[in-house]
Write a protein that holds these residues in place. Structure first.
Motif, short mmCIF file in Angstrom:
data_model
loop_
_atom_site.label_atom_id
_atom_site.label_comp_id
_atom_site.label_asym_id
_atom_site.label_seq_id
_atom_site.Cartn_x
_atom_site.Cartn_y
_atom_site.Cartn_z
N TYR A 1 -20.84 6.14 -21.92
CA TYR A 1 -19.58 6.53 -22.30
C TYR A 1 -19.45 6.64 -23.78
O TYR A 1 -18.58 7.63 -24.06
CB TYR A 1 -18.60 5.48 -21.65
CG TYR A 1 -17.03 5.66 -22.19
CD1 TYR A 1 -16.37 6.69 -21.89
CD2 TYR A 1 -16.58 4.75 -22.99
CE1 TYR A 1 -15.05 6.85 -22.57
CE2 TYR A 1 -15.36 4.93 -23.50
CZ TYR A 1 -14.64 6.06 -23.24
OH TYR A 1 -13.30 6.13 -23.81
N LEU A 2 -19.76 5.40 -24.64
CA LEU A 2 -19.20 5.52 -25.79
C LEU A 2 -19.91 6.85 -26.68
O LEU A 2 -19.43 7.34 -27.82
CB LEU A 2 -19.88 4.22 -26.69
CG LEU A 2 -19.01 3.06 -26.23
CD1 LEU A 2 -19.67 2.06 -27.01
CD2 LEU A 2 -17.59 3.09 -26.52
N ASP A 3 -21.17 7.17 -26.18
CA ASP A 3 -21.86 8.32 -26.86
C ASP A 3 -21.59 9.82 -26.02
O ASP A 3 -22.34 10.62 -26.09
CB ASP A 3 -23.28 8.26 -26.79
CG ASP A 3 -23.85 8.87 -27.66
OD1 ASP A 3 -23.53 9.71 -28.59
OD2 ASP A 3 -25.34 9.31 -27.42
N SER A 4 -20.50 9.61 -25.22
CA SER A 4 -20.29 10.91 -24.48
C SER A 4 -19.11 12.02 -25.14
O SER A 4 -18.20 11.29 -26.12
CB SER A 4 -19.86 10.43 -22.92
OG SER A 4 -18.36 10.25 -23.12
N PRO A 5 -18.75 12.93 -24.64
CA PRO A 5 -17.67 13.81 -25.12
C PRO A 5 -16.35 13.14 -24.91
O PRO A 5 -15.35 13.52 -25.27
CB PRO A 5 -18.00 15.20 -24.51
CG PRO A 5 -19.30 15.15 -23.89
CD PRO A 5 -19.67 13.93 -23.74
N GLN A 6 -16.37 12.37 -23.91
CA GLN A 6 -15.06 11.46 -23.41
C GLN A 6 -14.65 10.54 -24.54
O GLN A 6 -13.50 10.20 -24.50
CB GLN A 6 -15.21 11.01 -21.99
CG GLN A 6 -15.09 11.87 -21.04
CD GLN A 6 -16.19 12.87 -20.64
OE1 GLN A 6 -17.47 12.22 -20.93
NE2 GLN A 6 -16.35 13.93 -20.47
N SER A 7 -15.51 10.20 -25.43
CA SER A 7 -15.34 9.08 -26.47
C SER A 7 -15.54 9.71 -27.86
O SER A 7 -16.57 10.54 -28.09
CB SER A 7 -16.27 8.15 -26.05
OG SER A 7 -15.86 7.11 -27.26
N ASP A 8 -14.67 9.19 -28.72
CA ASP A 8 -15.04 9.48 -30.19
C ASP A 8 -15.37 8.38 -30.98
O ASP A 8 -15.26 8.28 -32.27
CB ASP A 8 -13.60 10.32 -30.99
CG ASP A 8 -12.65 9.29 -30.82
OD1 ASP A 8 -12.55 8.11 -30.29
OD2 ASP A 8 -11.62 9.35 -31.38
N PHE A 9 -15.96 7.18 -30.28
CA PHE A 9 -16.33 6.03 -31.02
C PHE A 9 -16.97 6.33 -32.06
O PHE A 9 -16.83 5.62 -33.10
CB PHE A 9 -17.09 5.18 -29.96
CG PHE A 9 -17.55 3.92 -30.69
CD1 PHE A 9 -16.68 2.81 -30.72
CD2 PHE A 9 -18.90 3.66 -31.05
CE1 PHE A 9 -17.17 1.65 -31.53
CE2 PHE A 9 -19.10 2.60 -31.49
CZ PHE A 9 -18.38 1.61 -31.85
N PHE A 10 -17.96 7.20 -32.02
CA PHE A 10 -19.04 7.26 -33.18
C PHE A 10 -18.32 8.16 -34.44
O PHE A 10 -18.96 8.06 -35.63
CB PHE A 10 -20.36 7.82 -32.82
CG PHE A 10 -20.95 7.02 -31.95
CD1 PHE A 10 -21.85 5.74 -32.56
CD2 PHE A 10 -21.23 7.02 -30.65
CE1 PHE A 10 -22.48 4.82 -31.97
CE2 PHE A 10 -21.82 6.04 -29.73
CZ PHE A 10 -22.61 5.16 -30.54
#
Length: 191
Positions: free
Chosen positions: A26-35
């Motif tokens: 999830y963190l590395d998906s388009p649904q998350s801007d974590f990075f």
């Protein structure tokens, strides 16, 4: 190694709990801007990738704190690498998808107003700070009680929680104090 590669390496090396892989996905998906998200609007880590950098800084500060002789031998604190990684790397997931690019006016060194880029806070899920991080993580994997309290109270006495609750959490769950200390060290000394 990039910061993202370092994060993923630390995560995959230390976090093997059921559901952990789905959280990283999830963190590395388009649904998350974590990075790419900032860590704040104008203070520590107020730049693209600031949240990632802050999370890594907190991890390193927590590892350092827990490795100190006094902490190990006098306080008798010892936690599994997985708990340390979960608490430090994921304590601020509440900030994912909460910042949007904007502008503000600021005087330059000559006193002339300039329009400068900034981030604005726009939280679509206003569930608090530490408790929101616990909520997000818990949607993917189970936390131990001590991990949940550490993440919930990582802001320490700088948060807006009742002082008695913070003190009680620190006394009952020393990892909460350790994480709060690491968060403050990263914020005020490194960032």
């Amino acid at each position: 190694m990039t910061k993202k590669e370092e994060f993923i390496n630390l995560y995959q090396t230390n976090i093997t709990r059921e559901g952990g892989d789905k959280l990283l996905e999830y963190l590395d998906s388009p649904q998350s801007d974590f990075f790419t998200a900032p860590a704040s609007t104008r203070f520590h880590g107020a730049f693209e990738g600031g949240l990632l950098e802050h999370s890594l800084n907190v991890y390193h500060c927590l590892c350092d704190y827990l490795s100190r002789d006094r902490v190990k031998n006098t306080y008798k604190l010892c936690y599994p690498d997985e708990s340390v990684a979960i608490c430090a790397l994921l304590h601020d997931l509440c900030k994912v998808n909460c910042y949007v690019k904007g502008t503000r006016n600021k005087k330059d060194k000559h006193g002339v107003w300039q329009t400068v880029p900034t981030f604005e806070y726009a939280d679509d899920m206003p569930y608090g700070h530490g408790e929101k991080s616990v909520y997000i993580i818990s949607g993917f994997m189970r936390l131990t009680r001590e991990e949940a309290f550490a993440i919930r109270y990582h802001m320490g006495f700088s948060g807006c929680e009742p002082q008695n609750n913070i003190g009680a959490a620190f006394e009952k769950y020393p990892l909460a104090f350790a994480l709060s200390t690491a968060d403050m060290e990263a914020t005020y000394f490194l960032e």
